[in-house]
Motif scaffolding. Structure first.
Motif, PDB file in Angstrom:
ATOM      1  N   SER A  55      62.713  -6.642  -1.131  1.00  0.00           N
ATOM      2  CA  SER A  55      61.637  -5.686  -1.343  1.00  0.00           C
ATOM      3  C   SER A  55      60.932  -5.982  -2.656  1.00  0.00           C
ATOM      4  N   ASN A  59      59.218   0.927  -0.451  1.00  0.00           N
ATOM      5  CA  ASN A  59      59.054   1.257   0.978  1.00  0.00           C
ATOM      6  C   ASN A  59      58.570   0.091   1.828  1.00  0.00           C
ATOM      7  N   GLU A  60      58.701  -1.137   1.330  1.00  0.00           N
ATOM      8  CA  GLU A  60      58.328  -2.297   2.141  1.00  0.00           C
ATOM      9  C   GLU A  60      59.440  -3.336   2.098  1.00  0.00           C
ATOM     10  N   LEU A  61      59.860  -3.778   3.261  1.00  0.00           N
ATOM     11  CA  LEU A  61      60.900  -4.799   3.371  1.00  0.00           C
ATOM     12  C   LEU A  61      60.273  -6.079   3.897  1.00  0.00           C
ATOM     13  N   THR A 200      57.866  -4.916   6.987  1.00  0.00           N
ATOM     14  CA  THR A 200      58.110  -3.662   7.665  1.00  0.00           C
ATOM     15  C   THR A 200      58.181  -2.535   6.636  1.00  0.00           C
ATOM     16  N   THR A 201      57.767  -1.355   7.057  1.00  0.00           N
ATOM     17  CA  THR A 201      57.819  -0.183   6.194  1.00  0.00           C
ATOM     18  C   THR A 201      59.162   0.495   6.368  1.00  0.00           C
ATOM     19  N   VAL A 202      59.808   0.849   5.279  1.00  0.00           N
ATOM     20  CA  VAL A 202      61.113   1.503   5.337  1.00  0.00           C
ATOM     21  C   VAL A 202      61.020   2.876   4.667  1.00  0.00           C
ATOM     22  N   GLY A 203      61.995   3.714   4.994  1.00  0.00           N
ATOM     23  CA  GLY A 203      62.037   5.038   4.389  1.00  0.00           C
ATOM     24  C   GLY A 203      61.077   5.967   5.092  1.00  0.00           C
TER      25      GLY A 203
END
Length: 203
Positions: A55, A59-61, A200-203
């Protein structure tokens, strides 16, 4: 883990005599060590960049596509093997200055065992992190330097003063070779092979 690898970390002052005897008895004994352990950084980096990711912003992987990660890891593996071979050839060339007469195989073998901490540090590739990489590679660099200065006089049958001077020369050239090969590999990967990132967006 083979006995020489264990002794590199438990008996670094004495293991070089055993390694020299093995190389004299079996000239290509180091090949299995080099070709197998060089896979550790490549395989771990492949897993880390395709399944774990990293990251750069919140909020981005980011991950690599399988094809891009495979290209990177193959390049890394080839770079490691070529780099160790080049270092061995340089050690062989330098040995003539100090009146030592090791064979090319013995010199490449010495280089392969000396960089073993880097091979094992490759496990950190399972979790791609800039700070983890800095800490682990820093520790590997320190221990590899220690192995070089302790082992070269013994392995080359040189006087301590000659061995330390030789080791200093090898260390300087080794750093130059490492930086040159890694920068060339990264430029080739970025500019010619064009890596594919998966975000990909995480959280």
């Amino acid at each position: 883990m083979s006995a020489p690898i264990v002794k590199l970390f438990t008996q670094p002052n004495y293991v070089w005599t055993d390694i020299r005897k093995e190389e004299e008895a079996h000239p290509c004994h180091y090949l299995a060590h080099l070709l197998l352990l060089a896979m550790i950084p490549a395989v771990c980096l492949f897993v880390g960049t395709t399944y774990v990711g990293w990251s750069l912003v919140e909020n981005e992987l980011v991950k690599l596509s399988t094809a891009s990660a495979l290209q990177l890891c193959v390049l890394l593996y080839v770079t490691i093997v070529v780099g160790v071979a080049l270092m061995g050839l340089f050690i062989r060339w330098m040995s003539r200055t100090f009146d030592a007469r090791p064979t090319v195989n013995q010199c490449i073998g010495f280089a392969a065992y000396t960089v073993t901490p880097y091979f094992l540090a490759g496990i950190a590739g399972l979790y791609p992190s800039r700070w983890l990489a800095i800490v682990v590679l820093g520790a590997a660099s320190i221990y590899s330097t220690f192995l070089l200065f302790v082992g070269l006089p013994t392995f080359m049958h040189e006087r301590k003063e000659q061995g330390l001077l030789n080791a200093a020369c090898v260390w300087g050239v080794g750093l130059l070779v490492l930086v040159t090969l890694l920068v060339s590999m990264i430029l080739l990967w970025f500019n010619v092979l064009t890596p594919e990132y998966l975000r990909t967006t995480v959280g």
